[in-house]
Design a protein around this motif. Structure first.
Motif, PDB file in Angstrom:
ATOM      1  N   SER A   8      -8.033   4.920   3.538  1.00  0.00           N
ATOM      2  CA  SER A   8      -6.831   5.438   3.272  1.00  0.00           C
ATOM      3  C   SER A   8      -5.219   4.757   3.708  1.00  0.00           C
ATOM      4  O   SER A   8      -5.359   4.818   3.178  1.00  0.00           O
ATOM      5  N   LEU A   9      -5.242   4.048   4.325  1.00  0.00           N
ATOM      6  CA  LEU A   9      -4.288   3.813   5.322  1.00  0.00           C
ATOM      7  C   LEU A   9      -4.194   1.991   5.029  1.00  0.00           C
ATOM      8  O   LEU A   9      -2.803   1.823   4.822  1.00  0.00           O
ATOM      9  N   GLN A  10      -5.370   1.678   4.509  1.00  0.00           N
ATOM     10  CA  GLN A  10      -5.041   0.806   3.693  1.00  0.00           C
ATOM     11  C   GLN A  10      -4.179   0.003   2.650  1.00  0.00           C
ATOM     12  O   GLN A  10      -3.512  -1.004   2.534  1.00  0.00           O
ATOM     13  N   SER A  11      -4.592   1.226   1.478  1.00  0.00           N
ATOM     14  CA  SER A  11      -2.986   0.935   0.554  1.00  0.00           C
ATOM     15  C   SER A  11      -1.617   0.575   1.003  1.00  0.00           C
ATOM     16  O   SER A  11      -1.143   0.315   0.522  1.00  0.00           O
ATOM     17  N   PRO A  12      -1.690   2.327   1.769  1.00  0.00           N
ATOM     18  CA  PRO A  12       0.114   1.789   1.707  1.00  0.00           C
ATOM     19  C   PRO A  12       0.152   0.876   3.412  1.00  0.00           C
ATOM     20  O   PRO A  12       1.189   0.425   2.530  1.00  0.00           O
ATOM     21  N   GLY A  13      -1.026   0.383   3.121  1.00  0.00           N
ATOM     22  CA  GLY A  13      -0.215  -0.957   4.611  1.00  0.00           C
ATOM     23  C   GLY A  13       0.133  -2.184   3.609  1.00  0.00           C
ATOM     24  O   GLY A  13       0.784  -2.622   4.037  1.00  0.00           O
ATOM     25  N   ALA A  14      -0.762  -2.075   2.716  1.00  0.00           N
ATOM     26  CA  ALA A  14      -1.004  -3.359   1.587  1.00  0.00           C
ATOM     27  C   ALA A  14       0.515  -3.117   0.769  1.00  0.00           C
ATOM     28  O   ALA A  14       0.835  -3.855   0.796  1.00  0.00           O
ATOM     29  N   LEU A  15       0.517  -2.674   0.721  1.00  0.00           N
ATOM     30  CA  LEU A  15       2.045  -2.225   0.184  1.00  0.00           C
ATOM     31  C   LEU A  15       3.435  -2.065   0.647  1.00  0.00           C
ATOM     32  O   LEU A  15       4.268  -2.825   0.596  1.00  0.00           O
ATOM     33  N   TYR A  16       3.507  -2.025   2.357  1.00  0.00           N
ATOM     34  CA  TYR A  16       4.707  -1.976   2.883  1.00  0.00           C
ATOM     35  C   TYR A  16       4.344  -3.312   3.434  1.00  0.00           C
ATOM     36  O   TYR A  16       5.555  -4.449   3.383  1.00  0.00           O
ATOM     37  N   ALA A  17       2.454  -3.992   3.631  1.00  0.00           N
ATOM     38  CA  ALA A  17       3.591  -5.839   3.946  1.00  0.00           C
ATOM     39  C   ALA A  17       3.906  -6.996   2.056  1.00  0.00           C
ATOM     40  O   ALA A  17       4.145  -7.563   2.777  1.00  0.00           O
ATOM     41  N   SER A  18       4.003  -5.638   1.427  1.00  0.00           N
ATOM     42  CA  SER A  18       4.553  -6.401   0.479  1.00  0.00           C
ATOM     43  C   SER A  18       5.593  -5.487  -0.212  1.00  0.00           C
ATOM     44  O   SER A  18       6.346  -6.610  -1.126  1.00  0.00           O
ATOM     45  N   GLY A  19       6.300  -5.145   0.611  1.00  0.00           N
ATOM     46  CA  GLY A  19       7.757  -4.972   0.647  1.00  0.00           C
ATOM     47  C   GLY A  19       8.031  -3.864   0.021  1.00  0.00           C
ATOM     48  O   GLY A  19       8.685  -3.247  -0.535  1.00  0.00           O
ATOM     49  N   HIS A  20       6.539  -2.785  -0.585  1.00  0.00           N
ATOM     50  CA  HIS A  20       6.546  -1.697  -1.204  1.00  0.00           C
ATOM     51  C   HIS A  20       6.658  -0.950  -0.742  1.00  0.00           C
ATOM     52  O   HIS A  20       5.974   0.084  -0.131  1.00  0.00           O
ATOM     53  N   TYR A  21       8.809  -0.620  -0.051  1.00  0.00           N
ATOM     54  CA  TYR A  21       7.541   0.684   1.030  1.00  0.00           C
ATOM     55  C   TYR A  21       8.232   1.899   0.659  1.00  0.00           C
ATOM     56  O   TYR A  21       7.297   3.060   0.865  1.00  0.00           O
ATOM     57  N   GLU A  22       8.703   2.707  -0.018  1.00  0.00           N
ATOM     58  CA  GLU A  22       8.870   3.798  -1.044  1.00  0.00           C
ATOM     59  C   GLU A  22       7.746   4.067  -1.230  1.00  0.00           C
ATOM     60  O   GLU A  22       7.037   5.286  -1.397  1.00  0.00           O
TER      61      GLU A  22
END
Length: 135
Positions: A8-22
């Motif tokens: 489940s952390l893979q998706s927020p990890g990818a979002l973080y890596a692409s700068g979509h922090y919120e």
């Protein structure tokens, strides 16, 4: 095989890596809220805290990051207390400008981990312990 929390952390990890922090934080919070009441028994629940703190630090939401980092203290016994909780809180304290608190916590974390906790981390943390006057 990855457990459900790590998957489940893979998706927020990818979002973080692409700068979509919120959006990444919103997903991490949803994961946390979806964990069973006794989060200590959930494999890798601690990782949700680490993700939340990293994202909140990036967003500059330091008080919220501190609240999340303090949750890590509950996991010390379960994680065999190698200083991870102290180091996580120290990172937030450092960013808040609480250098003395950060220095003390980094010293504790370093002692508990025989120095391993600082390996691969930003050198500013090691410098704080070596020369507290410079911070």
């Amino acid at each position: 095989m990855l457990d459900s929390v790590m998957k489940s952390l893979q998706s927020p990890g990818a979002l973080y890596a692409s700068g979509h922090y919120e959006q990444a934080f919103a997903e991490v919070k949803e994961i946390w809220d979806g964990l069973p009441r006794n989060k200590l028994e959930e494999p890798n629940a601690y990782m949700v805290i680490e993700y939340a703190v990293a994202i909140l630090l990036r967003l500059g939401r330091l008080d919220e990051a501190h609240t999340w980092a303090e949750r890590s203290l509950d996991f010390r016994e379960k994680r065999h207390d190698l200083g991870e909780a102290e180091f996580l809180i120290a990172k937030v304290a450092y960013e808040q400008g609480n250098l003395e608190e950060a220095r003390q916590l980094i010293s504790i974390a370093s002692r508990k981990s025989d120095g391993r906790i600082l390996q691969g981390e930003d050198p500013k943390y090691r410098a704080l312990v070596r020369n507290p006057a410079e911070g």
